[in-house]
Design a protein around this motif. Structure first.
Motif, mmCIF file in Angstrom:
data_model
loop_
_atom_site.group_PDB
_atom_site.id
_atom_site.type_symbol
_atom_site.label_atom_id
_atom_site.label_comp_id
_atom_site.label_asym_id
_atom_site.label_seq_id
_atom_site.Cartn_x
_atom_site.Cartn_y
_atom_site.Cartn_z
ATOM 1 N N GLN A 231 -5.309 -8.321 2.846
ATOM 2 C CA GLN A 231 -4.591 -7.594 1.782
ATOM 3 C C GLN A 231 -5.582 -6.992 0.786
ATOM 4 O O GLN A 231 -5.461 -5.837 0.380
ATOM 5 C CB GLN A 231 -3.635 -8.544 1.041
ATOM 6 C CG GLN A 231 -2.454 -9.012 1.870
ATOM 7 C CD GLN A 231 -1.956 -10.395 1.472
ATOM 8 O OE1 GLN A 231 -2.240 -10.885 0.380
ATOM 9 N NE2 GLN A 231 -1.191 -11.023 2.351
ATOM 10 N N LEU B 264 2.514 1.662 -3.413
ATOM 11 C CA LEU B 264 1.573 2.125 -4.449
ATOM 12 C C LEU B 264 1.258 3.616 -4.299
ATOM 13 O O LEU B 264 1.025 4.320 -5.279
ATOM 14 C CB LEU B 264 0.291 1.284 -4.427
ATOM 15 C CG LEU B 264 0.485 -0.176 -4.854
ATOM 16 C CD1 LEU B 264 -0.830 -0.936 -4.826
ATOM 17 C CD2 LEU B 264 1.122 -0.268 -6.246
ATOM 18 N N LEU C 72 -5.956 -3.106 -0.038
ATOM 19 C CA LEU C 72 -5.376 -2.636 -1.305
ATOM 20 C C LEU C 72 -6.393 -2.362 -2.406
ATOM 21 O O LEU C 72 -6.081 -1.663 -3.364
ATOM 22 C CB LEU C 72 -4.358 -3.668 -1.823
ATOM 23 C CG LEU C 72 -3.098 -3.834 -0.963
ATOM 24 C CD1 LEU C 72 -2.324 -5.078 -1.376
ATOM 25 C CD2 LEU C 72 -2.196 -2.611 -1.101
ATOM 26 N N THR C 73 -7.584 -2.945 -2.285
ATOM 27 C CA THR C 73 -8.550 -2.788 -3.387
ATOM 28 C C THR C 73 -9.882 -2.240 -2.877
ATOM 29 O O THR C 73 -10.188 -2.343 -1.689
ATOM 30 C CB THR C 73 -8.854 -4.146 -4.075
ATOM 31 O OG1 THR C 73 -9.554 -4.968 -3.145
ATOM 32 C CG2 THR C 73 -7.593 -4.851 -4.518
ATOM 33 N N THR D 276 -6.352 -2.235 -7.751
ATOM 34 C CA THR D 276 -5.925 -1.542 -6.529
ATOM 35 C C THR D 276 -6.642 -0.199 -6.420
ATOM 36 O O THR D 276 -7.170 0.326 -7.412
ATOM 37 C CB THR D 276 -4.400 -1.264 -6.524
ATOM 38 O OG1 THR D 276 -4.117 -0.297 -7.545
ATOM 39 C CG2 THR D 276 -3.593 -2.523 -6.760
ATOM 40 N N LYS D 277 -6.628 0.350 -5.201
ATOM 41 C CA LYS D 277 -7.256 1.659 -4.997
ATOM 42 C C LYS D 277 -6.593 2.725 -5.873
ATOM 43 O O LYS D 277 -7.157 3.780 -6.111
ATOM 44 C CB LYS D 277 -7.154 2.054 -3.523
ATOM 45 C CG LYS D 277 -8.054 1.203 -2.649
ATOM 46 C CD LYS D 277 -7.892 1.497 -1.174
ATOM 47 C CE LYS D 277 -8.806 0.570 -0.376
ATOM 48 N NZ LYS D 277 -8.542 0.550 1.053
ATOM 49 N N ILE E 157 -4.395 -6.247 -9.910
ATOM 50 C CA ILE E 157 -3.677 -6.982 -8.856
ATOM 51 C C ILE E 157 -4.198 -8.419 -8.798
ATOM 52 O O ILE E 157 -5.402 -8.638 -8.910
ATOM 53 C CB ILE E 157 -3.826 -6.272 -7.489
ATOM 54 C CG1 ILE E 157 -3.080 -7.026 -6.379
ATOM 55 C CG2 ILE E 157 -5.282 -6.073 -7.075
ATOM 56 C CD1 ILE E 157 -2.924 -6.223 -5.093
ATOM 57 N N SER F 182 0.839 -1.203 0.000
ATOM 58 C CA SER F 182 0.000 0.000 0.000
ATOM 59 C C SER F 182 0.882 1.265 0.000
ATOM 60 O O SER F 182 0.621 2.224 -0.741
ATOM 61 C CB SER F 182 -0.894 -0.055 1.247
ATOM 62 O OG SER F 182 -1.486 1.155 1.469
ATOM 63 N N SER G 283 -12.462 -6.970 -4.693
ATOM 64 C CA SER G 283 -11.712 -8.036 -5.367
ATOM 65 C C SER G 283 -12.638 -9.229 -5.528
ATOM 66 O O SER G 283 -13.638 -9.347 -4.824
ATOM 67 C CB SER G 283 -10.507 -8.447 -4.529
ATOM 68 O OG SER G 283 -10.956 -9.027 -3.330
#
Ligand SMILES: C[S@@+](CC[C@H](N)C(=O)[O-])C[C@H]1O[C@@H](n2cnc3c(N)ncnc32)[C@H](O)[C@@H]1O
Length: 385
Positions: A165, A135, A169-170, A190-191, A196, A132, A173
């Motif tokens: 995760q 990114l 991160l998203t 991902t955000k 991903i 995170s 998903s």
């Protein structure tokens, strides 16, 4: 006792791989952990049955069961990381850690010739905090990276941690359909807008220009333990204690063990702690033997390090980053928190010296470096194989 570190995850090293690995030198950075009782421990029952049926098992097999057994393995069903978990890792301590790794990646991408595509792979990403922070840095360098097709790939064996995760991160998903699981088992965006994917095995990650990141990962992989008796190397095995109920014990295997025959070279001595109590309830780790790694991979790739965490972070500009964050901090509490986290990461008596950074590259990358044209960020001492 002597150990070597298994390195099966190096199967895919190719000419396009740049990677940075950080590993504990000695001991995890623990938070407190209650002792669990032996009796009624389901993994102990299972191991006892297995050993009784088929004979003593290797330490590697024991580690694999204790850490990643699908039903009761330590990593599989709970979140052990962070302040309220069993141990704290550097990415959980401060955002600066992941940000500096993010800058390292951007710097390597530029020095490596600004490839048109990049697979960023993390092995054992824990709660996803390191990724995170990386990114977020990538977003800040969007103006540079917008010529590059970036995709994120996480190699994670734990269903529980992969869920965390994905949450971190998203936005959303989806689990891959069972029949499609030969490649990835979960996927999303991902955000920050990048594709991903999650995999159980590194072999399933698509090939291409790739950066691999592994933090506190190699020390979680199964190891074999050998002991020298007079002139003979014997493998240490785990058996059921015939005298005491619910108890496992170490025994020595025969000299003819495949491992004992194959891997007699350059081992390090280790003391064994009582790792046989309440399997699956506590973390099991092995010191990463960087010299062994170097010897095994030196012909295929070049490497830099290992250097201490404090050296790497200082070379990457942690002091400057701390200064900026302190200047922008809203209040004294935030400032104190930043200073305290910096101290945990950098202090030689805390994580600064205990954790090591090690980096592998295609030979061609370090040949460039010897021309001092594109230095590799973070590593001052240049050492080639
Ligand atoms: C000690 S944690 C480190 C987490 C994270 N890198 C950090 O520094 O916070 C080890 C991680 O590796 C994962 N892991 C352990 N063994 C694995 C294996 N054989 N294959 C894939 N992931 C594994 C665990 O589930 C966990 O995410």
């Amino acid at each position: 006792m002597s150990t070597y570190v298994r390195f099966r995850h190096f199967g895919r090293i190719g000419t396009h791989m740049h990677s940075v690995f950080a590993a504990r030198n000695v001991g995890r950075y623990k938070s407190s952990k209650p002792e669990d009782s032996q009796e009624g421990n389901p993994l102990l029952k299972y191991l006892t049955m297995k050993i009784t049926a088929t004979g003593p098992i290797t330490v590697a097999e024991y580690m694999r069961e204790v850490l990643t057994n699908p039903l009761k393995g330590y990593y599989m069903h709970h979140d052990m990381l962070g302040e309220h978990g069993d141990f704290v890792t550097s990415p959980e301590i401060s955002q600066i850690f992941g940000e500096l790794i993010g800058i390292w990646c951007v710097s390597e991408w530029i020095s490596g010739g600004k490839s048109k595509s990049l697979n960023l792979v993390e092995l054992g990403p824990g709660r996803g905090s390191l990724m995170s922070d990386i990114l977020r840095v990538f977003s800040q360098f969007k103006h540079l990276l917008n010529t590059c097709d970036i995709s994120i790939h996480l190699v994670e064996v734990s269903p529980k941690l992969s869920e965390i995760q994905a949450l971190n991160l998203t936005e959303k998903s989806t689990d891959a359909k069972y029949e499609d699981r030969s490649s990835c088992y979960k996927m999303g965006i991902t955000k920050t807008g990048l594709p991903i994917n999650w995999y159980y095995n590194i072999q399933d990650v698509p090939s291409g220009y790739t950066f691999y990141i592994a933090h506190e990962f190699f020390d979680a992989l199964p190891i074999h333990i050998l002991q020298k008796i007079q002139d003979e190397w014997r493998e240490v095995l785990i058996d059921v204690d015939p005298e005491i109920q619910h108890k496992l014990r170490f025994v020595l295997g025969s000299s003819s063990s495949h491992i004992a025959k194959t891997f007699i070279k350059g081992f390090r001595s280790h003391q064994l702690h009582n790792v046989l109590l309440a399997p699956g309830t506590a973390d099991l780790t092995a010191d990463v033997d960087f010299n062994f790694l170097k010897r095994m991979i030196g012909n295929y790739v070049s490497f830099l390090g290992p250097i201490t965490q404090s050296e790497f972070l200082r070379n990457m500009g942690i002091d400057l980053r701390l200064k900026v964050l302190l200047e922008n901090a809203k209040d004294a509490t935030t400032q104190q928190h930043l200073i305290k986290s910096y101290d945990v990461l950098m202090n030689p008596n805390k994580m600064g010296k205990r954790f090591q950074f090690f980096s592998l590259f295609p030979h061609s990358r370090l040949e460039q470096t010897s021309n001092v044209k594109y230095p590799i960020a973070g590593f001052t001492e240049l050492e080639t194989s």
